[in-house]
Scaffold this active site. Structure first.
Site, PDB file in Angstrom:
ATOM      1  N   PRO A 302     -30.931  34.722  37.562  1.00  0.00           N
ATOM      2  CA  PRO A 302     -30.416  35.210  36.283  1.00  0.00           C
ATOM      3  C   PRO A 302     -31.254  36.360  35.729  1.00  0.00           C
ATOM      4  CG  PRO A 302     -31.709  33.228  35.931  1.00  0.00           C
ATOM      5  CD  PRO A 302     -31.684  33.453  37.424  1.00  0.00           C
ATOM      6  N   CYS A 371     -24.504  64.015  22.344  1.00  0.00           N
ATOM      7  CA  CYS A 371     -23.463  65.032  22.417  1.00  0.00           C
ATOM      8  C   CYS A 371     -22.376  64.650  23.408  1.00  0.00           C
ATOM      9  CB  CYS A 371     -24.098  66.365  22.794  1.00  0.00           C
ATOM     10  SG  CYS A 371     -25.404  66.797  21.653  1.00  0.00           S
TER      11      CYS A 371
HETATM   12  C1  LIG Z   1     -28.236  42.337  38.994  1.00  0.00           C
HETATM   13  C2  LIG Z   1     -28.536  41.238  39.922  1.00  0.00           C
HETATM   14  C3  LIG Z   1     -28.863  39.976  39.434  1.00  0.00           C
HETATM   15  C4  LIG Z   1     -28.856  39.634  37.970  1.00  0.00           C
HETATM   16  O1  LIG Z   1     -27.607  39.774  37.387  1.00  0.00           O
HETATM   17  P1  LIG Z   1     -27.379  39.248  35.883  1.00  0.00           P
HETATM   18  O2  LIG Z   1     -25.965  39.587  35.607  1.00  0.00           O
HETATM   19  O3  LIG Z   1     -28.322  39.994  35.027  1.00  0.00           O
HETATM   20  O4  LIG Z   1     -27.663  37.780  35.900  1.00  0.00           O
HETATM   21  C5  LIG Z   1     -29.194  39.006  40.341  1.00  0.00           C
HETATM   22  N1  LIG Z   1     -29.184  39.249  41.677  1.00  0.00           N
HETATM   23  C6  LIG Z   1     -28.858  40.453  42.170  1.00  0.00           C
HETATM   24  C7  LIG Z   1     -28.878  40.667  43.626  1.00  0.00           C
HETATM   25  C8  LIG Z   1     -28.515  41.490  41.321  1.00  0.00           C
HETATM   26  O5  LIG Z   1     -28.185  42.675  41.822  1.00  0.00           O
END
Ligand SMILES: *Cc1c(COP(=O)(O)O)cnc(C)c1O
Length: 444
Positions: A302, A371
């Site tokens: 997360p 802008c």
């Molecule tokens: C961006 C990402 C996350 C986290 O995503 P959230 O939407 O912020 O929980 C986890 N794992 C990977 C591989 C990601 O690219």
């Protein structure tokens, strides 16, 4: 802040459901977060400013650990990264997921143990891989066939690098087309359906310096239902079963990625983490039992759900005007500190802070100072009809993917970040200055 504030009363009638748990109405019209009135934060650090509730971040980390007791919880650093955030994630027992040599090196320099880190990326540069190996990152997530030999060749003699393979399960989920990564028509991962995932696994197994520990799958972002995760578990375990048949391989890890959705405005759905944990564990146990596989250790990643709801952005209103039937409320920040509305059409619920509006709410469009006509911070927001220049606006749920996506557009300078906790505020990241901007310009 030297003043420690006394107990405050919960805001009467105000819907604070998307605010940090500590949010209270410190005096009529003002809100305090972490015991610090937001007007004081604005006075002390200027605007725009980002406020982060340390207790809220820590509590969210603890909730993850308690809800997924047997799983590895990796904080996705790209959502928001600073030294304090690195320390909080470390102290709360999370791992960390990074996407570049920069994020990796920053977190390690701030004291994060590299063995608890995972490196992602659909296009890892030579520097990304070199940094990962030099610093001893826990696992590298393979995202393309060409990366396999490249990484193996960079591993020193007598050493092995743990890797996972990122697979695409063919599942569409996520809050916006631009953040869906579970289907075959986007750039991330290797498809299960067309055999590329299986093929990549075979190539990894042919590299003695790579040790395959598991499979990785990230469906996208801002997902509010458990169903796609359950479906993903079934498909990834299906692949694990085929890999056992083909190679006699038993993998010990299944990383289900992140993407856990949060509410940005009152009434919106968030992903139910307890339901997610229960459903994923049940499906994993069931699918593995049917396939005769041992249950792999689960990992979740997360980002947004750890830090998003802990952040508040504060802006000063600079201009109010009516045009073509719309009331535009222009503030002193915008797409350079929060490009999300322009990128994904995200909606926010800003609030007037520091005074009670004397008029009924009206529908307004909160815009930035940049802008671009698309520099909208909050479309369809409700603010008191007497909103005027000099007022303060607070935007909740501003902790994730704002500053990490901020830019130098119009040389406005990126805003500072202040942490609040127990009635005190402290600066974590200072405002970007003219000196900072000039320092990089080295030629004529
Ligand atoms: C961006 C990402 C996350 C986290 O995503 P959230 O939407 O912020 O929980 C986890 N794992 C990977 C591989 C990601 O690219």
């Amino acid at each position: 802040m030297t003043v420690v504030h006394g107990p405050a009363v919960p805001a009467a009638g105000a819907d604070l459901s998307v605010w940090p748990a500590s949010a209270t109405e410190s005096r009529p019209g003002d809100l305090a977060v972490g015991g610090v009135p937001l007007t004081e934060v604005a006075d002390r650090y200027g605007t725009p400013v980002y406020v982060l509730d340390e207790a809220e971040v820590r509590e969210r980390c603890r909730t993850y650990r308690a809800t997924f007791p047997d799983a590895e919880v990796l904080y996705a650093a790209k959502a928001f990264l600073c030294r304090a955030m690195v320390r909080w994630a470390d102290e709360e027992g999370l791992g960390m997921d990074v996407c570049s040599a920069g994020e990796l090196e920053f977190a390690v320099a701030a004291g994060f143990p590299p063995e608890r880190m995972v490196l992602h990326g659909n296009a890892k540069s030579p520097r990304d891989l070199e940094t990962a190996l030099r610093l001893g990152v826990g696992r590298v997530v393979i995202d393309s066939p060409s990366e396999i030999a490249r990484l193996a060749a960079a591993v020193g003699p007598g050493r092995r690098q743990k890797v996972m393979v990122r697979v695409v399960p063919g599942i569409s989920a996520g809050g916006h087309e631009k953040v869906r990564t579970g289907t075959d028509d986007q750039k991330f991962g290797l498809s299960i359906a067309d055999g590329h995932a299986q093929h990549a696994v075979t190539r990894v197994l042919g590299q003695p310096r790579l040790e395959l520990t598991g499979l990785h799958c990230h469906l996208g972002s801002q997902i509010t239902s458990v169903r796609p995760y359950v479906a993903a578990v079934r498909r990834v375990v299906g692949l694990m079963a085929r890999l056992r048949e083909q190679h006699g391989l038993v993998l010990s890890e299944l990383d289900l990625g992140g993407g856990h959705g949060i509410a940005y405005r009152p009434g919106e759905d968030a992903l139910d983490l307890t339901a997610l944990s229960r459903a994923v564990r049940a499906e994993l146990a069931d699918a593995c039992a049917s396939a005769g596989l041992p249950v792999p250790r689960l990992a979740v990643e997360p980002g947004r759900a750890v830090v998003g709801p802990a952040g508040v952005a504060l802006y000063r209103v600079l201009a109010v005007k009516r045009s073509g039937g719309t009331v535009f409320v222009a503030v002193d920040g915008g797409m350079s500190d929060n490009p999300r509305p322009a990128l994904y059409g995200v909606r926010y619920a800003p609030r007037l802070i520091g005074r009670r509006g004397a008029a009924d709410p009206v529908r307004v469009t909160v815009v930035g100072r940049h802008c671009e006509a698309g520099d909208v911070l909050a479309a369809d927001a409700e603010l008191p009809a007497d909103v005027r220049p000099g007022d303060l606006l607070a935007v909740p749920v501003a902790g994730a993917y704002h500053l990490s996506m901020s830019s130098g557009y119009n040389l406005v300078g990126r805003p500072p970040v202040a942490a609040v906790r127990d009635g005190r505020a402290r600066l974590l990241v200072r405002r970007e200055s003219m000196e900072d901007l000039r320092a990089r310009d080295v030629g004529l």
